[in-house]
Design an enzyme around this catalytic site. Structure first.
Site, PDB file in Angstrom:
ATOM      1  CG  ASN A 265      -1.364   1.274   1.134  1.00  0.00           C
ATOM      2  OD1 ASN A 265      -2.253   2.027   0.629  1.00  0.00           O
ATOM      3  ND2 ASN A 265      -2.368   1.315   2.829  1.00  0.00           N
ATOM      4  CD1 TRP A 266       2.868   0.770  -3.135  1.00  0.00           C
ATOM      5  CD2 TRP A 266       3.137   2.707  -4.748  1.00  0.00           C
ATOM      6  NE1 TRP A 266       4.023   0.350  -4.183  1.00  0.00           N
ATOM      7  CE2 TRP A 266       4.387   0.988  -5.266  1.00  0.00           C
ATOM      8  CE3 TRP A 266       3.436   3.513  -5.228  1.00  0.00           C
ATOM      9  CZ2 TRP A 266       4.661   0.559  -6.230  1.00  0.00           C
ATOM     10  CZ3 TRP A 266       3.895   2.956  -6.767  1.00  0.00           C
ATOM     11  CH2 TRP A 266       4.482   1.411  -7.383  1.00  0.00           C
ATOM     12  CE  LYS A 267      -0.424   3.141   5.057  1.00  0.00           C
ATOM     13  NZ  LYS A 267      -0.091   4.015   5.922  1.00  0.00           N
TER      14      LYS A 267
ATOM     15  CG  HIS B 124      -5.242   1.553   5.596  1.00  0.00           C
ATOM     16  ND1 HIS B 124      -5.219   2.623   6.413  1.00  0.00           N
ATOM     17  CD2 HIS B 124      -4.486   0.921   5.144  1.00  0.00           C
ATOM     18  CE1 HIS B 124      -4.269   2.193   6.508  1.00  0.00           C
ATOM     19  NE2 HIS B 124      -3.841   1.376   6.171  1.00  0.00           N
TER      20      HIS B 124
ATOM     21  CD  GLU C  50      -3.062   5.700   6.891  1.00  0.00           C
ATOM     22  OE1 GLU C  50      -3.110   5.218   6.072  1.00  0.00           O
ATOM     23  OE2 GLU C  50      -2.127   4.872   7.505  1.00  0.00           O
TER      24      GLU C  50
ATOM     25  CD  GLU D 262      -3.369  -2.888   7.295  1.00  0.00           C
ATOM     26  OE1 GLU D 262      -2.320  -2.849   6.801  1.00  0.00           O
ATOM     27  OE2 GLU D 262      -3.787  -1.392   7.208  1.00  0.00           O
TER      28      GLU D 262
ATOM     29  N   GLY E 276       2.692   2.777  10.723  1.00  0.00           N
ATOM     30  CA  GLY E 276       3.622   4.015  10.259  1.00  0.00           C
ATOM     31  C   GLY E 276       4.488   4.140  11.961  1.00  0.00           C
TER      32      GLY E 276
ATOM     33  CB  SER F  98       5.699  -1.391  11.650  1.00  0.00           C
ATOM     34  OG  SER F  98       5.517  -0.389  12.195  1.00  0.00           O
TER      35      SER F  98
ATOM     36  N   GLY G  18       3.286  -0.948   4.146  1.00  0.00           N
ATOM     37  CA  GLY G  18       3.493   0.265   4.253  1.00  0.00           C
ATOM     38  C   GLY G  18       3.736   1.075   3.875  1.00  0.00           C
ATOM     39  N   GLY G  19       4.941   1.131   4.806  1.00  0.00           N
ATOM     40  CA  GLY G  19       6.607   2.116   4.517  1.00  0.00           C
ATOM     41  C   GLY G  19       7.654   0.913   3.639  1.00  0.00           C
TER      42      GLY G  19
HETATM   43  P1  13P Z   1       3.328   0.587   7.680  1.00  0.00           P
HETATM   44  O1  13P Z   1       3.513  -1.080   7.205  1.00  0.00           O
HETATM   45  O2  13P Z   1       3.920   1.738   6.875  1.00  0.00           O
HETATM   46  O3  13P Z   1       3.371   0.340   9.154  1.00  0.00           O
HETATM   47  O4  13P Z   1       1.596   0.988   7.058  1.00  0.00           O
HETATM   48  C1  13P Z   1       0.950  -0.478   7.333  1.00  0.00           C
HETATM   49  C2  13P Z   1      -0.129   0.253   6.604  1.00  0.00           C
HETATM   50  O5  13P Z   1      -1.352   0.861   6.788  1.00  0.00           O
HETATM   51  C3  13P Z   1      -0.689  -1.021   5.465  1.00  0.00           C
HETATM   52  O6  13P Z   1      -1.756  -0.949   5.005  1.00  0.00           O
END
Ligand code: 13P
Length: 252
Positions: free
Chosen positions: A9-11, A98, A100, A170, A176, A215, A236-237
């Site tokens: 997930n590149w956000k 998600h 967010e 998640e 993050g 993470s 994510g990251g």
């Molecule tokens: P991180 O891997 O950056 O913690 O993010 C997880 C995430 O929200 C994937 O959708």
């Protein structure tokens, strides 16, 4: 058989040039890997059509996901993106719910169910995100929170549809933050999630892929993915580095 899945997930990261570079790098690193693991990337909306053409021309094994979609098929919804148009340009998956989006854009379970229905109708699979906040875990409400997120949304589907859903657990406190759930915490919750799904869909629960997100990185993916009910990750990251993302995919 349950599918192994690693999704990135590149956000809201990368411009189109950086995105194309990243896809090319990931594609080169994963093209010789065994086909056992499904590899998915979810770049920003603006990149999807271009990246879709690139993946097609490369006959890539990477599948494309969108990070969100509208809860309507078409009409006067300024700024929204129809699930049908995502399917048209080659998306196979859409991330739905998600944390967010639940947190910053007030997406409710009712709205998320509508989105999931439309995603399925458009021939794609939803990657449905669930997970508790830190305070909820500290108050030992994490099982109740996750259970409601499943019951209020996925219980409204029928058996044929539930088989096409991927669930991503998640925990919000792990997203993050660099603070990953331990593999015991992840396995405990994934087993619980499968049980809640089994209460309504006894013959399907075992076939549903449940991904861990929060993470997840090369240093902890192997331990997480080794657990019985952890079928992969939503990253994510670490998915913004082709080398790290490929290392996570190779962690199975
Ligand atoms: P991180 O891997 O950056 O913690 O993010 C997880 C995430 O929200 C994937 O959708």
């Amino acid at each position: 058989m349950r599918k192994r899945v690693v999704a990135g997930n590149w956000k809201m990261n990368t411009n189109i040039e950086e995105g194309l570079l990243l896809v090319n790098e990931i594609n080169n690193l994963v093209k010789d890997l065994s086909e056992q693991t499904r590899v998915i990337i979810a770049p920003p909306f603006t990149h999807l059509a271009t990246i879709s053409s690139l993946l097609k021309s490369e006959k890539s094994r990477i599948s494309l996901a969108a990070q969100n979609c509208a809860d309507h098929e078409s009409g006067a919804y300024t700024g929204e993106v129809s699930p049908n148009t995502l399917s048209d340009i080659g998306c196979k998956y859409v991330i739905i719910g998600h944390s967010e989006r639940r947190e910053y854009y007030n997406e409710t379970n009712e709205m998320l169910f509508k989105k999931i229905e439309l995603v399925l109708k458009a021939g794609m699979s939803p990657i449905y995100c669930i997970g508790e906040r830190l305070q909820e875990r500290e108050q030992s409400r994490h099982f109740d929170v996750v259970s409601s997120q499943i019951k209020e949304v996925l219980y409204n589907l029928n058996e044929a549809d539930i088989e096409r859903v991927i669930i991503a657990y998640e925990p919000v406190w792990a997203i993050g933050t660099g603070k990953t759930a331990s593999s015991d915490q992840a396995e405990e919750m994934h087993e619980f999630i499968r049980g809640v799904v089994a209460d309504k869909f006894p013959s399907c629960a075992d076939n549903i892929s449940i991904l861990y997100g929060g993470s997840c990185k090369p240093s902890n993916a192997q331990e997480l993915f080794a657990r019985k009910n952890v079928d992969g990750g939503l990253i994510g990251g670490a998915s913004l580095s082709a080398v790290d993302f490929a290392a996570i995919i190779k962690s199975f």
